[in-house]
Design a protein around this motif. Structure first.
Motif, PDB file in Angstrom:
ATOM      1  N   ASN A 125     105.950   2.544  20.654  1.00  0.00           N
ATOM      2  CA  ASN A 125     106.247   2.008  22.390  1.00  0.00           C
ATOM      3  C   ASN A 125     106.756   0.810  22.481  1.00  0.00           C
ATOM      4  N   GLY A 126     105.443   0.013  21.727  1.00  0.00           N
ATOM      5  CA  GLY A 126     105.951  -1.539  21.793  1.00  0.00           C
ATOM      6  C   GLY A 126     108.128  -1.759  22.131  1.00  0.00           C
ATOM      7  N   LEU A 127     108.274  -1.139  20.640  1.00  0.00           N
ATOM      8  CA  LEU A 127     109.558  -1.869  19.983  1.00  0.00           C
ATOM      9  C   LEU A 127     110.352  -1.416  21.321  1.00  0.00           C
ATOM     10  N   ALA A 128     110.537   0.570  21.486  1.00  0.00           N
ATOM     11  CA  ALA A 128     111.515   0.449  22.869  1.00  0.00           C
ATOM     12  C   ALA A 128     110.829  -0.318  23.994  1.00  0.00           C
ATOM     13  N   ALA A 129     110.545  -0.933  24.448  1.00  0.00           N
ATOM     14  CA  ALA A 129     109.626  -2.066  25.249  1.00  0.00           C
ATOM     15  C   ALA A 129     110.415  -3.288  25.210  1.00  0.00           C
ATOM     16  N   LEU A 130     110.074  -3.345  24.047  1.00  0.00           N
ATOM     17  CA  LEU A 130     111.089  -4.796  23.905  1.00  0.00           C
ATOM     18  C   LEU A 130     112.235  -4.756  23.693  1.00  0.00           C
ATOM     19  N   PHE A 131     112.512  -3.624  22.351  1.00  0.00           N
ATOM     20  CA  PHE A 131     114.133  -3.683  22.540  1.00  0.00           C
ATOM     21  C   PHE A 131     114.927  -3.578  24.330  1.00  0.00           C
ATOM     22  N   ILE A 132     114.628  -2.508  25.178  1.00  0.00           N
ATOM     23  CA  ILE A 132     115.237  -2.719  26.571  1.00  0.00           C
ATOM     24  C   ILE A 132     114.905  -3.970  26.998  1.00  0.00           C
ATOM     25  N   ALA A 133     114.068  -4.856  27.251  1.00  0.00           N
ATOM     26  CA  ALA A 133     113.640  -6.018  27.379  1.00  0.00           C
ATOM     27  C   ALA A 133     114.530  -7.435  27.396  1.00  0.00           C
ATOM     28  N   THR A 134     115.446  -7.437  25.922  1.00  0.00           N
ATOM     29  CA  THR A 134     115.489  -8.710  25.032  1.00  0.00           C
ATOM     30  C   THR A 134     116.885  -7.845  24.730  1.00  0.00           C
ATOM     31  N   GLY A 135     117.414  -6.513  25.515  1.00  0.00           N
ATOM     32  CA  GLY A 135     119.003  -6.198  24.518  1.00  0.00           C
ATOM     33  C   GLY A 135     119.307  -6.157  23.774  1.00  0.00           C
ATOM     34  N   GLN A 136     118.425  -5.185  22.736  1.00  0.00           N
ATOM     35  CA  GLN A 136     119.011  -4.280  21.879  1.00  0.00           C
ATOM     36  C   GLN A 136     119.327  -2.938  21.588  1.00  0.00           C
ATOM     37  N   ASP A 137     120.103  -2.443  20.498  1.00  0.00           N
ATOM     38  CA  ASP A 137     120.801  -1.250  20.439  1.00  0.00           C
ATOM     39  C   ASP A 137     119.000   0.162  20.697  1.00  0.00           C
ATOM     40  N   VAL A 138     118.644   0.474  21.487  1.00  0.00           N
ATOM     41  CA  VAL A 138     117.821   1.022  21.689  1.00  0.00           C
ATOM     42  C   VAL A 138     117.264   2.337  20.876  1.00  0.00           C
ATOM     43  N   ALA A 139     118.928   2.769  20.648  1.00  0.00           N
ATOM     44  CA  ALA A 139     118.810   3.697  19.508  1.00  0.00           C
ATOM     45  C   ALA A 139     117.879   3.183  18.416  1.00  0.00           C
ATOM     46  N   ASN A 140     117.996   2.078  17.625  1.00  0.00           N
ATOM     47  CA  ASN A 140     117.655   1.473  16.174  1.00  0.00           C
ATOM     48  C   ASN A 140     116.211   1.445  16.717  1.00  0.00           C
ATOM     49  N   VAL A 141     115.766   2.371  17.616  1.00  0.00           N
ATOM     50  CA  VAL A 141     113.813   2.739  17.342  1.00  0.00           C
ATOM     51  C   VAL A 141     113.586   3.740  16.120  1.00  0.00           C
ATOM     52  N   ALA A 142     114.822   4.219  16.625  1.00  0.00           N
ATOM     53  CA  ALA A 142     114.828   6.020  15.331  1.00  0.00           C
ATOM     54  C   ALA A 142     114.391   5.288  13.898  1.00  0.00           C
ATOM     55  N   GLU A 143     115.048   4.019  13.323  1.00  0.00           N
ATOM     56  CA  GLU A 143     114.794   3.507  12.532  1.00  0.00           C
ATOM     57  C   GLU A 143     113.849   2.586  11.947  1.00  0.00           C
ATOM     58  N   SER A 144     114.036   1.710  13.957  1.00  0.00           N
ATOM     59  CA  SER A 144     112.621   0.633  13.390  1.00  0.00           C
ATOM     60  C   SER A 144     111.755   1.098  13.701  1.00  0.00           C
ATOM     61  N   HIS A 145     111.033   2.440  14.719  1.00  0.00           N
ATOM     62  CA  HIS A 145     109.959   2.354  14.795  1.00  0.00           C
ATOM     63  C   HIS A 145     109.031   3.055  13.521  1.00  0.00           C
ATOM     64  N   ALA A 146     109.346   4.050  12.238  1.00  0.00           N
ATOM     65  CA  ALA A 146     108.739   4.090  11.422  1.00  0.00           C
ATOM     66  C   ALA A 146     107.937   2.284  10.948  1.00  0.00           C
TER      67      ALA A 146
END
Length: 410
Positions: free
Chosen positions: A294-315
């Protein structure tokens, strides 16, 4: 400007805690949004022109980020905090931009940030860094594949030289090897500076594989990705060996503040943790926490990260202790956090401004952003855990997360 961190403070020049303006009657209007933008601009120096939606979006700004451009998807951005971070790279009180359409998310993270800050803040550190590309070489039999592995080890210096010649920032740390039958899977592990690095490592590894094929006596065939790099997918190998950055955020929750702000006892929270750890094991979950995505996706969208990387990053790996003092130690480890402050979507107007809010725009800031991400995740874990233990989780969603009456929302 604040006194703790000129790039991301949330305290006034007098040292007082800055309060984000809110209207308890009507908080969702242009006036209140402008007030909050003004506060952020005053305390960070970031001019939130695009965040405020002023003027048309220039299609030229998206060149290199999108094809067949037709416009922009406007995702609401809220701010949570201040969150005190005592990191190696992120130090101070931060107001964190979160882009989401999920009601209660910003409020929940805000609540967790308040508790962590009043308990002295979050200690955060990047403990390892590694980005991969995983080619596979094919042979007629297992012995040839095994001997090829030895050859790669013997020629690592030449392979590294060829790979690093393609990039200014990428550095080849080592090559992991894994064999299945006549296939030899190689996992090239790089550091990539302030870029996420998937494209960088792809280019470098392709050059290295071409050199290997030309230099090895057997001229082996290869595929640039044998899927062992697990790009945009969760995997146990990333949890063990790191992908992107491995980041730890930790804090000690004072039992008195925990009771006063969250309405729960530290012992209750620890009993809840025992139950949820067992449940995560039973489910085979990628995370033994609550909702890092939840927090990572919201931060990723706001700061221009590749949102698909949440797949790995959320672990996320939570580790807790009920201390002899009665206080509660809580750490969250993100073993595969992939973030960047250069390249990709980080240069887009709105996303650039959100990075400026955090003091994370440009070179030399990726480790800082990683620590902010981990600290934000910890705030969300603490808040949701307390809401579940106290049984006000559903009530909060009913109160804040429902804005359209009708049977489809019942």
């Amino acid at each position: 400007m604040g006194v703790t961190d000129p790039a991301g403070p949330a305290r006034s020049a007098t040292g007082r805690r800055v309060r984000v303006p809110r209207d308890p009657v009507d908080d969702h209007n242009a006036r209140m949004a402008a007030l909050r933008r003004r506060l952020l601009a005053e305390h960070t120096g970031a001019a939130l022109v695009n965040v405020g939606g002023a003027g048309p979006y220039d299609p030229a700004a998206a060149k290199g980020n999108i094809e067949n451009f037709i416009g922009v998807a406007q995702v609401p951005i809220g701010v949570a905090g201040p969150l005190r971070i005592n990191g190696e790279h992120a130090r101070g009180d931060f107001l964190v931009p979160l882009a989401t359409t999920e009601g209660t998310l910003v409020a929940s993270y805000n609540r967790g940030m308040r508790l962590l800050t009043e308990c002295g803040g979050v200690t955060a550190a990047v403990v390892e860094e590694s980005m991969q590309r995983g080619p596979v070489f094919s042979f007629d039999g297992a012995l040839q594949a095994r001997d090829f592995g030895v050859w790669v080890e013997e020629h690592f210096a030449e392979i590294r030289k060829v790979a690093e010649a393609t990039t200014r920032h990428g550095r080849l740390r080592n090559i992991g090897q894994y064999q299945v039958g006549p296939l030899r899977y190689l996992r090239f592990n790089y550091t990539t500076g302030d870029a996420a690095g998937q494209n960088m490592t792809g280019k470098a590894t392709r050059a290295a594989c071409e050199w290997i094929r030309a230099a090895h006596p057997g001229r082996p065939a290869y595929l640039l990705s044998g899927n062992i790099d697990t790009d945009k997918k969760h995997s146990q190998i990333n949890t063990l060996l790191t992908r992107g950055r491995r980041v730890v955020a930790e804090a000690v929750l004072d039992r008195r503040r925990l009771r006063a702000l969250m309405g729960v006892e530290a012992a209750e929270l620890f009993r809840w943790r025992q139950v949820t750890m067992t449940g995560a094991t039973l489910a085979g979950s990628a995370s033994n926490g609550a909702h890092a995505a939840n927090g990572l996706a919201a931060l990723f969208i706001a700061t221009g990260q590749d949102v698909a990387n949440v797949a790995e990053s959320h672990a996320a790996l939570s580790y807790t202790r009920l201390l002899d003092s009665g206080d509660y130690y809580w750490s969250t480890t993100l073993p595969a956090l992939i973030v960047a402050t250069c390249g990709g979507g980080t240069g887009l107007p709105t996303q650039r401004e959100c990075l400026e809010l955090l003091g994370c725009r440009g070179p030399g800031k990726a480790a800082r952003l990683a620590e902010i991400c981990a600290a934000t995740v910890l705030a969300g874990e603490v808040s949701l855990a307390c809401a579940v233990v106290r049984d006000d989780w559903v009530d909060a969603h009913e109160r804040l997360g429902r804005n359209r009456p009708g049977p489809e929302h019942s």
